[in-house]
Design an enzyme around this catalytic site. Structure first.
Site, PDB file in Angstrom:
ATOM      1  N   SER A   1       0.958  -1.178   0.128  1.00 12.28           N
ATOM      2  CA  SER A   1       0.072  -0.099   0.251  1.00 12.28           C
ATOM      3  C   SER A   1       0.666   1.230   0.051  1.00 12.28           C
ATOM      4  O   SER A   1       0.437   2.174  -0.600  1.00 12.28           O
ATOM      5  CB  SER A   1      -0.919   0.190   1.056  1.00 12.28           C
ATOM      6  OG  SER A   1      -0.149  -0.053   2.586  1.00 12.28           O
TER       7      SER A   1
ATOM      8  N   GLY B   1      -2.295  -4.444   1.232  1.00 10.38           N
ATOM      9  CA  GLY B   1      -2.165  -5.448   1.928  1.00 10.38           C
ATOM     10  C   GLY B   1      -0.967  -6.558   1.452  1.00 10.38           C
ATOM     11  O   GLY B   1      -1.015  -7.758   1.992  1.00 10.38           O
TER      12      GLY B   1
ATOM     13  N   ASN C   1       4.139  -5.586   5.865  1.00  7.90           N
ATOM     14  CA  ASN C   1       2.965  -6.468   6.141  1.00  7.90           C
ATOM     15  C   ASN C   1       3.210  -7.765   6.844  1.00  7.90           C
ATOM     16  O   ASN C   1       2.517  -8.126   7.949  1.00  7.90           O
ATOM     17  CB  ASN C   1       1.999  -6.818   5.152  1.00  7.90           C
ATOM     18  CG  ASN C   1       1.180  -5.652   4.925  1.00  7.90           C
ATOM     19  OD1 ASN C   1       0.697  -5.037   5.649  1.00  7.90           O
ATOM     20  ND2 ASN C   1       0.816  -5.554   3.567  1.00  7.90           N
TER      21      ASN C   1
ATOM     22  N   ASP D   1      -4.702   6.845  10.022  1.00 12.01           N
ATOM     23  CA  ASP D   1      -4.607   5.569  10.629  1.00 12.01           C
ATOM     24  C   ASP D   1      -3.063   5.689  11.212  1.00 12.01           C
ATOM     25  O   ASP D   1      -2.539   4.585  11.936  1.00 12.01           O
ATOM     26  CB  ASP D   1      -4.400   4.523   9.565  1.00 12.01           C
ATOM     27  CG  ASP D   1      -3.641   4.813   8.276  1.00 12.01           C
ATOM     28  OD1 ASP D   1      -2.858   5.704   8.260  1.00 12.01           O
ATOM     29  OD2 ASP D   1      -3.942   4.008   7.386  1.00 12.01           O
TER      30      ASP D   1
ATOM     31  N   HIS E   1      -0.069   5.097   6.732  1.00 10.38           N
ATOM     32  CA  HIS E   1      -0.150   5.381   5.374  1.00 10.38           C
ATOM     33  C   HIS E   1       0.310   6.825   5.308  1.00 10.38           C
ATOM     34  O   HIS E   1      -0.522   7.930   5.595  1.00 10.38           O
ATOM     35  CB  HIS E   1      -1.452   4.993   4.722  1.00 10.38           C
ATOM     36  CG  HIS E   1      -1.618   3.686   4.845  1.00 10.38           C
ATOM     37  ND1 HIS E   1      -2.257   3.015   5.714  1.00 10.38           N
ATOM     38  CD2 HIS E   1      -1.159   2.617   3.908  1.00 10.38           C
ATOM     39  CE1 HIS E   1      -2.530   1.538   5.630  1.00 10.38           C
ATOM     40  NE2 HIS E   1      -1.643   1.433   4.473  1.00 10.38           N
TER      41      HIS E   1
END
Length: 245
Positions: A71, A109, A137, A220, A223
């Protein structure tokens, strides 16, 4: 570069092309997209992307830089894909008159295992510079470090096998302290060790001057915002510049 400008360049000279690979992944990871923001790619859509890649290779006269990541590369949460660092790199290259087309192959993801599984068809096009940005991730999931290292090595091997002349740039990544000191230390070491072993160019830390800075990240806290992405592009360019020049 604004969207209208990129569209104009695409149809007039086939110069700026950004291919965003959209899959539906049901992940609860912090770097995953929400279900409402991701579309499932059907076999027909996948074929369209592959055919577009073939078109780039056949009709383009420029060299290709492929940004292969999660991402952070895909530009998750941004209003405009042109604000993601691959598009910013394209603008920089164009301003310098360097004949390169940047392809955004980021998938929100994505893990190293996921990247390993899709690398084959991504390499159906000729790639001159391959920027590998995966692993965050894995770390947030607590994936065994041996697995992360093995998957990254497999991706590197696949790129080299397809074209030994492709220049590979590996983006280093770090984890927040809550993952535990031993795990985060060993995780951070994976990237320079792989770079040294495979004689790759290394971006020491992709999120340098962005990670942990609230003003440069979305709600969040993970990001990057459009401003944060500009700094990511700067971090990548610090290494990419000597490769393309």
């Amino acid at each position: 570069m604004k969207s209208k400008q990129m569209v104009s360049n695409l149809y007039s000279g086939n110069r700026q092309i950004s291919l965003k690979f959209c899959y539906f992944l049901v992940f609860s990871l912090l770097l995953s997209c929400g279900e409402n923001n991701v579309k499932k790619v059907t076999s027909t859509q996948k074929e369209t992307v592959e055919n577009s890649s073939d078109t780039i290779q056949e009709s383009g006269t420029t060299k290709t830089i492929l940004c292969f990541g999660d991402s952070l590369t895909a530009g998750y949460g941004l209003d405009d894909i042109d604000d993601a660092y691959p598009a910013i790199l394209q603008s920089r290259l164009d301003s310098l008159g360097l004949q390169y087309t940047v392809i955004n192959s980021g998938l929100s993801g994505e893990t190293t295992a996921g990247g390993r599984s899709r690398i084959g068809w991504v390499l159906n096009q000729k790639v001159d510079v391959f920027i590998l940005e995966l692993g965050a991730n894995d770390g947030l999931r607590g994936v065994p470090l041996t697995e992360t290292r093995e998957n990254l090595q497999a991706i590197i091997d696949a790129v080299r096998s397809k074209n030994p002349e492709t220049k590979i740039i590996l983006a280093g990544m770090q984890l927040p302290p809550n993952m535990g000191p031993e795990y985060i230390t060993e995780f951070r070491a994976i990237f320079p060790e792989l770079a040294q072993k495979n004689k790759l160019e290394l971006i020491p830390f992709l999120l340098k001057d962005v990670g942990g800075i609230a003003a440069l990240n979305q709600a969040d806290g993970i990001h990057p915002t459009a401003e944060g992405q500009k700094i990511l592009a700067k971090n990548v360019w610090a290494v990419l510049e000597k490769v393309v020049k």
